[in-house]
Design a protein around this motif. Structure first.
Motif, PDB file in Angstrom:
ATOM      1  N   UNK A  30       0.842  -1.193   0.000  1.00 26.29           N
ATOM      2  CA  UNK A  30       0.000   0.000   0.000  1.00 26.29           C
ATOM      3  C   UNK A  30       0.881   1.249   0.000  1.00 26.29           C
ATOM      4  N   UNK A  31       0.557   2.197  -0.889  1.00 28.14           N
ATOM      5  CA  UNK A  31       1.346   3.443  -0.980  1.00 28.14           C
ATOM      6  C   UNK A  31       0.380   4.617  -1.023  1.00 28.14           C
ATOM      7  N   UNK A  32       0.482   5.504  -0.033  1.00 28.98           N
ATOM      8  CA  UNK A  32      -0.503   6.597   0.009  1.00 28.98           C
ATOM      9  C   UNK A  32      -0.013   7.876  -0.654  1.00 28.98           C
ATOM     10  N   UNK A  54      -9.087   3.915   2.200  1.00 28.01           N
ATOM     11  CA  UNK A  54      -9.578   3.427   0.898  1.00 28.01           C
ATOM     12  C   UNK A  54      -9.898   1.937   1.037  1.00 28.01           C
ATOM     13  N   UNK A  55     -11.068   1.669   1.574  1.00 27.51           N
ATOM     14  CA  UNK A  55     -11.380   0.281   1.950  1.00 27.51           C
ATOM     15  C   UNK A  55     -11.479  -0.644   0.739  1.00 27.51           C
ATOM     16  N   UNK A  56     -11.906  -0.106  -0.407  1.00 26.45           N
ATOM     17  CA  UNK A  56     -11.968  -0.950  -1.616  1.00 26.45           C
ATOM     18  C   UNK A  56     -10.567  -1.371  -2.061  1.00 26.45           C
ATOM     19  N   UNK A  93      -9.949  -0.494   8.872  1.00 23.69           N
ATOM     20  CA  UNK A  93      -9.118  -1.150   7.844  1.00 23.69           C
ATOM     21  C   UNK A  93      -8.930  -2.637   8.185  1.00 23.69           C
ATOM     22  N   UNK A  94      -8.699  -2.929   9.457  1.00 20.85           N
ATOM     23  CA  UNK A  94      -8.481  -4.326   9.856  1.00 20.85           C
ATOM     24  C   UNK A  94      -9.738  -5.171   9.632  1.00 20.85           C
ATOM     25  N   UNK A  95     -10.885  -4.577   9.901  1.00 18.44           N
ATOM     26  CA  UNK A  95     -12.137  -5.323   9.704  1.00 18.44           C
ATOM     27  C   UNK A  95     -12.281  -5.715   8.233  1.00 18.44           C
ATOM     28  N   UNK A  97      -9.779  -6.020   5.942  1.00 17.80           N
ATOM     29  CA  UNK A  97      -8.751  -7.020   5.586  1.00 17.80           C
ATOM     30  C   UNK A  97      -9.176  -8.406   6.073  1.00 17.80           C
ATOM     31  N   UNK A  98      -9.706  -8.464   7.299  1.00 17.03           N
ATOM     32  CA  UNK A  98     -10.137  -9.749   7.859  1.00 17.03           C
ATOM     33  C   UNK A  98     -11.261 -10.366   7.052  1.00 17.03           C
ATOM     34  N   UNK A  99     -12.256  -9.542   6.706  1.00 16.24           N
ATOM     35  CA  UNK A  99     -13.397 -10.041   5.912  1.00 16.24           C
ATOM     36  C   UNK A  99     -12.919 -10.583   4.569  1.00 16.24           C
ATOM     37  N   UNK A 100     -11.946  -9.885   3.961  1.00 12.13           N
ATOM     38  CA  UNK A 100     -11.463 -10.286   2.633  1.00 12.13           C
ATOM     39  C   UNK A 100     -10.799 -11.663   2.680  1.00 12.13           C
ATOM     40  N   UNK A 101     -10.250 -12.027   3.840  1.00 10.28           N
ATOM     41  CA  UNK A 101      -9.537 -13.306   3.940  1.00 10.28           C
ATOM     42  C   UNK A 101     -10.395 -14.417   4.561  1.00 10.28           C
ATOM     43  N   UNK A 102     -11.577 -14.071   5.078  1.00  5.92           N
ATOM     44  CA  UNK A 102     -12.400 -15.064   5.787  1.00  5.92           C
ATOM     45  C   UNK A 102     -12.663 -16.288   4.909  1.00  5.92           C
TER      46      UNK A 102
END
Ligand SMILES: NC(=O)c1ccc[n+]([C@@H]2O[C@H](COP(=O)([O-])OP(=O)(O)OC[C@H]3O[C@@H](n4cnc5c(N)ncnc54)[C@H](OP(=O)(O)O)[C@@H]3O)[C@@H](O)[C@H]2O)c1
Length: 293
Positions: A30-32, A54-56, A93-95, A97-102
């Motif tokens: 990630x690069x802001x 940028x959650x997407x 952000x953590x929520x 990332x976690x959902x994306x890997x569930x």
């Protein structure tokens, strides 16, 4: 392994990116900003433009990776409001990332901090504190570890108060900044409280080991020095900057004053045994000799 990293341009994250690239991983990071994207590109990582809000972008980064290491945090401790904003941003952000890997059994390695336990060194099984200015970070960490029951190989690398390199970083680095600003190398209380520490390069190795090996729902301690007395840290800073070393009231250290004043040694015996982690870099007191006046 194709690994998505957040915070890959920070003191710890840049060491993690190098450690991964040096051990047969490829890195999407990630690069802001353009500057951060250039830094990551130069290091050999693939930049993914976006920030923690940028959650997407976070969802897309995690979706295409074999695993995720999360380190980004707006380290703004200037006021309670600034800390609360940073904690809320990271928790959201953590929520995502976690959902994306569930359900994927892929690893999600996140950063946490070593807890303080009165009278002894904390261990990997001690609970995180959920009160105080950064208590919300602990709640977000626990939510990620709970994702173990939803098919995420989640783990937390608990960093000590000071992660250092080139004589700078973490709480010790903040003491140095204050000493430069005020002309006094101050420490809260009587200075016998102990802070644990690790070199950024050693911490980076542990992040890689956790990514590769850590079972779901586990916590690890990146502790190389169990605890240096703060007055010893202040003494090296004072000598290097040629300023007096003095006890100062806790309030002089801002919102983090109570944490600065706490005795908080920590141990990594279990981490070293279970993951084969062996810190090899200079201790904090040695590294502080690199401070330039
Ligand atoms: N250093 C320590 O002693 C220590 C101790 C305990 C825990 N930690 C934790 O370890 C983690 C890494 O620490 P560090 O010392 O490496 O931090 P750092 O040097 O301040 O780096 C912070 C990183 O996060 C990125 N970042 C910050 N806000 C962001 C946002 N809104 N969106 C996207 N990226 C953002 C920064 O990107 P840019 O480069 O683009 O600004 C940078 O890559 C943090 O979570 C920190 O709280 C550190």
């Amino acid at each position: 392994m194709y690994t998505f990293v957040t915070g890959g341009t920070g003191r710890v994250g840049s060491a993690v990116v190098d450690e991964l690239l040096g051990n047969d991983h490829t890195v999407l990071a990630l690069a802001r900003s353009d500057a951060s994207a250039r830094t990551l590109d130069k290091a050999g990582a693939v930049p993914l433009r976006g920030d923690l809000t940028d959650l997407d972008v976070l969802r897309a980064g995690a979706a295409q990776a074999d695993g995720v290491i999360h380190l980004a945090f707006a380290n703004d401790f200037t006021s309670p409001d600034a800390i609360a904003r940073a904690v809320a941003e990271e928790s959201a952000a953590l929520a995502v990332l976690g959902e994306a890997l569930a359900g994927s059994d892929r690893p999600l390695v996140i950063v946490s901090g070593t807890p303080a336990v009165p009278g002894r060194a904390s261990t990997e099984t001690d609970p995180l504190p959920t009160d105080g200015p950064v208590g919300g970070r602990s709640r977000a960490v626990m939510a990620v570890l709970d994702l173990a029951s939803r098919g995420v190989r989640s783990s937390a690398v608990r960093l000590p108060r000071t992660v250092h390199s080139d004589g700078d970083g973490g709480f010790a680095g903040m003491l140095t900044d204050i000493a430069r600003r005020t002309g006094v190398s101050g420490y809260p209380g009587d200075g016998t409280q102990r802070w644990p520490a690790v070199h950024a390069l050693d911490a980076a190795v542990l992040f890689r080991l956790a990514l590769e090996q850590a079972p779901a729902g586990t916590s690890w301690h990146a502790v190389a020095d169990d605890g240096d007395e703060v007055r010893d840290i202040a003494a090296v800073i004072g000598r290097r900057l040629n300023v007096p070393v003095e006890a100062r009231p806790q309030e002089a250290f801002g919102p983090l004053g109570p944490i600065f004043a706490t005795d908080q040694p920590s141990s990594s015996t279990h981490t070293r045994q279970a993951l084969g982690w062996t810190p090899a870099q200079p201790s904090l007191l040695k590294d502080l000799e690199n401070i330039q006046p």
